[in-house]
Structure formats: C-alpha cells, structure tokens
Design an enzyme around this catalytic site. Structure first.
Site, short mmCIF file in Angstrom:
data_model
loop_
_atom_site.label_atom_id
_atom_site.label_comp_id
_atom_site.label_asym_id
_atom_site.label_seq_id
_atom_site.Cartn_x
_atom_site.Cartn_y
_atom_site.Cartn_z
N TYR A 149 2.98 4.77 0.78
CA TYR A 149 3.66 5.35 1.93
C TYR A 149 2.66 6.17 2.73
O TYR A 149 1.80 6.84 2.16
CB TYR A 149 4.82 6.23 1.48
CG TYR A 149 5.93 5.50 0.76
CD1 TYR A 149 6.76 4.62 1.43
CD2 TYR A 149 6.16 5.72 -0.60
CE1 TYR A 149 7.80 3.95 0.77
CE2 TYR A 149 7.20 5.07 -1.26
CZ TYR A 149 8.01 4.19 -0.58
OH TYR A 149 9.02 3.54 -1.23
N HIS A 198 11.62 -9.28 0.69
CA HIS A 198 11.37 -7.86 0.47
C HIS A 198 12.68 -7.07 0.62
O HIS A 198 13.56 -7.45 1.39
CB HIS A 198 10.35 -7.37 1.51
CG HIS A 198 9.72 -6.06 1.18
ND1 HIS A 198 10.30 -4.85 1.49
CD2 HIS A 198 8.55 -5.77 0.56
CE1 HIS A 198 9.52 -3.88 1.08
NE2 HIS A 198 8.45 -4.39 0.51
N ASP A 246 0.86 -1.19 0.00
CA ASP A 246 0.00 0.00 0.00
C ASP A 246 0.89 1.23 0.00
O ASP A 246 2.11 1.13 0.14
CB ASP A 246 -0.99 -0.01 1.18
CG ASP A 246 -0.33 0.08 2.54
OD1 ASP A 246 0.87 -0.24 2.66
OD2 ASP A 246 -1.02 0.46 3.51
#
Length: 233
Positions: free
Chosen positions: A67, A186, A65
């Site tokens: 920042y 990630h 989603d």
C-alpha cells in the site's frame, strides 16, 4: 551470505542476496529511503519472510506491491497496520471469508495471525514510493520474490492463491504437479463481482492442505489487535 531475514530464508535466497543485481537494488533503496517517503518502513520490508519461515509455508497469497498511503503497509500483502482503515480489496476478502468459512467480521485489517500459521503474504515487489503504486516495479525485487516462489514450488505441497492477472503471471514458476493453484479475478471493487465472490478459496485451500496431511488454516482473525506483534511466540 547476508543475514537479512534471520531465518532459513537467508539460506534459500542467499544466491540472490549475493548477486550484483541485488547490490544494485540495495544501493537504489538506500537513496530512495534517504530522499523520499517509501513504504513500508525499512525494518518491515521482509516481514512476510520473517513471520513465515520457508519450511512453515503452507499457502502463498501473492500481491503486487505494498500500500502506498501513510500508516498502512507493514510488509504483508493485503494486510494493514492496526488502526488503519480496512482497504476495499480486503473488505471484499472478508466478505468472501464470511460466506466461505463463516468468518466473523473484525474491525481491523491486520493479517499477521495468518502469517504465523503458514500463510506467506508476499508482494512481488516489497517497497513502494508514497502515492506511486508499482513505483519500484522492475528495480530488482522480482528477482528475490520469484526465487522464493520457485523454491517453494520445488519443495511442494503449497497452495498458491493468485488473484488477478498480475499474480497469475507467476504461474510458470509453479510446478502444478507438486502444488495447487487457486486463481480468480482480483478482490478489488473494480473486479470482485466478476468472478471473485463465490470462489471459496479459503475452504478449498484447507481441503488441499488436509489431503496432504497438513494442518489447515484457521482463517478467523482475533477480534482485537491491541499491539503490533510481528514475532512468533
């Protein structure tokens, strides 16, 4: 059919935009924007789709989603507005670019140049309340972005770059006989040293694009970004 994006994505996503679930999301967002600080600004919600039309998508880099701090989000995953500090995950992406494709460092985190070349910088959820990461998860955006991923998968010849467990939950939506998935941990500082660095996702992406007869991505970003330009020339 609603014209929310003003390109072919409106047709692709039309059934979703016309659904009762999207109407619920729309009503929810109207109240959220009226009463809270929400990112990105309303006119930036669909920037990823506006900059990278359906037929132009070569690569998808999927984020969670936007920042959730001021002056950062503008509708592209991992990208920040000109003038904003480069976030830690993006700094690690730049480090991997430097070793993978001899990327020359830049002092901004504005990735619109990639989007204009066919890199769909898509977040699974397109809005977020200030200071509340993933605060709009489960409100209806997933229906929109899952439909986009599914449509691209069916079209084929797309490289999906999926970093981290959240992005990799979308693998069942992707036909791996017609597309290619690059996955790793990630690039966050919490995990990058455990399997992100050295994965060479950018050169591998270009190898697959060339094997399909598709023009590869020039990952080098311009050294300076002096004006916010989110429209194709």
């Amino acid at each position: 059919m609603k014209n929310l994006i003003h390109n072919h994505w409106d047709e692709i996503l039309g059934p979703v935009f016309d659904s009762p679930r999207y109407r619920q999301l729309h009503d929810f967002l109207k109240q959220e924007y009226r009463t809270k600080i929400i990112y990105p600004e309303m006119h930036h919600i669909f920037t990823a789709f506006q900059l990278t039309d359906f037929a132009d998508v070569k690569v998808v880099i999927l984020g969670q989603d936007p920042y959730h701090n001021p002056g950062q989000a503008h509708g592209l995953s991992f990208s920040v507005l000109p003038g904003a500090p480069i976030p830690p995950s993006l700094r690690n992406i730049y480090k991997e670019l430097m070793t993978d494709v001899q990327f020359k460092p830049v002092q901004h985190g504005y990735l619109a140049d990639w989007a204009k070349q066919g890199v769909l910088l898509l977040n699974a959820v397109l809005t977020v309340p200030a200071g509340h990461a993933n605060g709009h998860a489960g409100k209806g955006w997933e229906q929109v972005t899952d439909a986009a991923i599914g449509a691209l998968s069916a079209r084929g010849h797309v490289v999906f770059i999926l970093w981290g467990s959240y992005a990799q939950k979308k693998i069942p939506l992707i036909d791996q006989t017609r597309n290619f998935i690059l996955r790793s941990v990630h690039p966050s500082p919490l995990s990058a040293s455990r399997g992100f660095f050295g994965t060479r996702p950018f050169s591998k992406t270009n190898e697959f694009l060339k094997s399909w007869g598709v023009t590869p991505i020039d990952w080098q970003l311009p050294a300076k970004v002096t004006a916010l330009d989110e429209r194709k020339n």
